[in-house]
Design a protein around this motif. Structure first.
Motif, mmCIF file in Angstrom:
data_model
loop_
_atom_site.group_PDB
_atom_site.id
_atom_site.type_symbol
_atom_site.label_atom_id
_atom_site.label_comp_id
_atom_site.label_asym_id
_atom_site.label_seq_id
_atom_site.Cartn_x
_atom_site.Cartn_y
_atom_site.Cartn_z
ATOM 1 N N PRO A 100 0.967 -1.133 0.046
ATOM 2 C CA PRO A 100 -0.036 -0.078 -0.074
ATOM 3 C C PRO A 100 0.988 1.459 0.112
ATOM 4 O O PRO A 100 2.000 1.265 0.621
ATOM 5 C CB PRO A 100 -0.876 -0.007 1.452
ATOM 6 C CG PRO A 100 -0.074 -1.194 2.164
ATOM 7 C CD PRO A 100 0.770 -1.767 1.342
ATOM 8 N N ASN A 101 0.351 2.246 -0.761
ATOM 9 C CA ASN A 101 0.987 3.428 -0.844
ATOM 10 C C ASN A 101 0.967 4.069 0.809
ATOM 11 O O ASN A 101 -0.105 4.740 1.216
ATOM 12 C CB ASN A 101 0.414 4.501 -1.711
ATOM 13 C CG ASN A 101 1.409 5.614 -1.988
ATOM 14 O OD1 ASN A 101 2.037 6.016 -1.253
ATOM 15 N ND2 ASN A 101 1.108 6.124 -3.234
ATOM 16 N N PRO A 102 1.764 4.412 1.463
ATOM 17 C CA PRO A 102 2.035 4.981 2.711
ATOM 18 C C PRO A 102 1.461 6.393 2.663
ATOM 19 O O PRO A 102 1.073 7.151 3.458
ATOM 20 C CB PRO A 102 3.467 5.225 3.174
ATOM 21 C CG PRO A 102 4.374 5.000 1.832
ATOM 22 C CD PRO A 102 3.442 4.344 0.855
ATOM 23 N N PHE A 103 1.426 7.130 1.327
ATOM 24 C CA PHE A 103 0.741 8.577 1.430
ATOM 25 C C PHE A 103 -0.655 8.613 1.053
ATOM 26 O O PHE A 103 -1.257 9.497 1.001
ATOM 27 C CB PHE A 103 1.812 9.465 0.434
ATOM 28 C CG PHE A 103 2.847 9.757 0.897
ATOM 29 C CD1 PHE A 103 3.441 10.496 1.704
ATOM 30 C CD2 PHE A 103 4.085 8.755 0.205
ATOM 31 C CE1 PHE A 103 4.668 10.570 2.242
ATOM 32 C CE2 PHE A 103 5.480 8.872 0.589
ATOM 33 C CZ PHE A 103 5.541 9.840 1.641
ATOM 34 N N ALA A 104 -1.338 7.359 0.904
ATOM 35 C CA ALA A 104 -2.797 7.435 0.461
ATOM 36 C C ALA A 104 -3.593 7.943 1.645
ATOM 37 O O ALA A 104 -4.468 8.410 1.419
ATOM 38 C CB ALA A 104 -3.088 5.812 0.311
ATOM 39 N N ALA A 105 -3.112 7.591 2.759
ATOM 40 C CA ALA A 105 -3.976 7.968 4.155
ATOM 41 C C ALA A 105 -3.923 9.500 4.091
ATOM 42 O O ALA A 105 -4.761 10.277 4.472
ATOM 43 C CB ALA A 105 -3.434 7.503 5.350
ATOM 44 N N LEU A 106 -2.606 10.000 3.769
ATOM 45 C CA LEU A 106 -2.597 11.642 3.880
ATOM 46 C C LEU A 106 -3.434 12.093 2.715
ATOM 47 O O LEU A 106 -4.071 13.325 2.861
ATOM 48 C CB LEU A 106 -1.107 12.131 3.556
ATOM 49 C CG LEU A 106 -0.168 11.658 4.719
ATOM 50 C CD1 LEU A 106 1.255 12.132 4.407
ATOM 51 C CD2 LEU A 106 -0.530 12.417 6.095
ATOM 52 N N ALA A 107 -3.436 11.253 1.417
ATOM 53 C CA ALA A 107 -4.384 11.836 0.495
ATOM 54 C C ALA A 107 -5.791 12.016 0.805
ATOM 55 O O ALA A 107 -6.454 13.039 0.458
ATOM 56 C CB ALA A 107 -4.210 11.171 -0.794
#
Length: 115
Positions: A100-107
């Protein structure tokens, strides 16, 4: 002075951490002079090592220092006797796991309106 020495030492292989036997061979010509300035001038010009002799010469210490300098920086076997452990099994190397992309939650947080 012509210094020749040979010694066998047991070191730890840096790949497998098992003992590895190394043979240290020393064959060196050393010139002695009275002061550091002369030693520096002659050392730059010739192939021989030049040392300033300030008084008494401790031959055992000199040979010990030269053998220490002859030690390999990274002792290791040519071929390690046991296979090296790998972090991942060889069957895991063929599979590509979707991470999973670690920045998906930030987006997702960026898209929420503030209350």
């Amino acid at each position: 002075m012509h210094v020749k020495a040979q010694a066998r030492v047991s070191l730890s292989c840096q790949r497998c951490l098992q003992p590895v036997e190394e043979t240290l061979t020393l064959d060196r010509w050393i010139r002695f002079v009275r002061d550091e300035e002369t030693a520096a001038a002659l050392d730059a010009d010739g192939d021989d090592d030049v040392l300033a002799l300030g008084g008494r010469l401790d031959l055992q210490e000199l040979i010990e220092d030269e053998l220490l300098l002859a030690l390999p920086l990274v002792p290791r076997h040519g071929q390690c006797p046991q296979p090296l452990p790998m972090a991942a099994g060889e069957e895991d190397l063929d599979e590509e796991v979707e991470k999973p992309n670690p920045f998906a939650a930030l987006a997702a947080l960026k898209g929420k309106p503030k209350s």
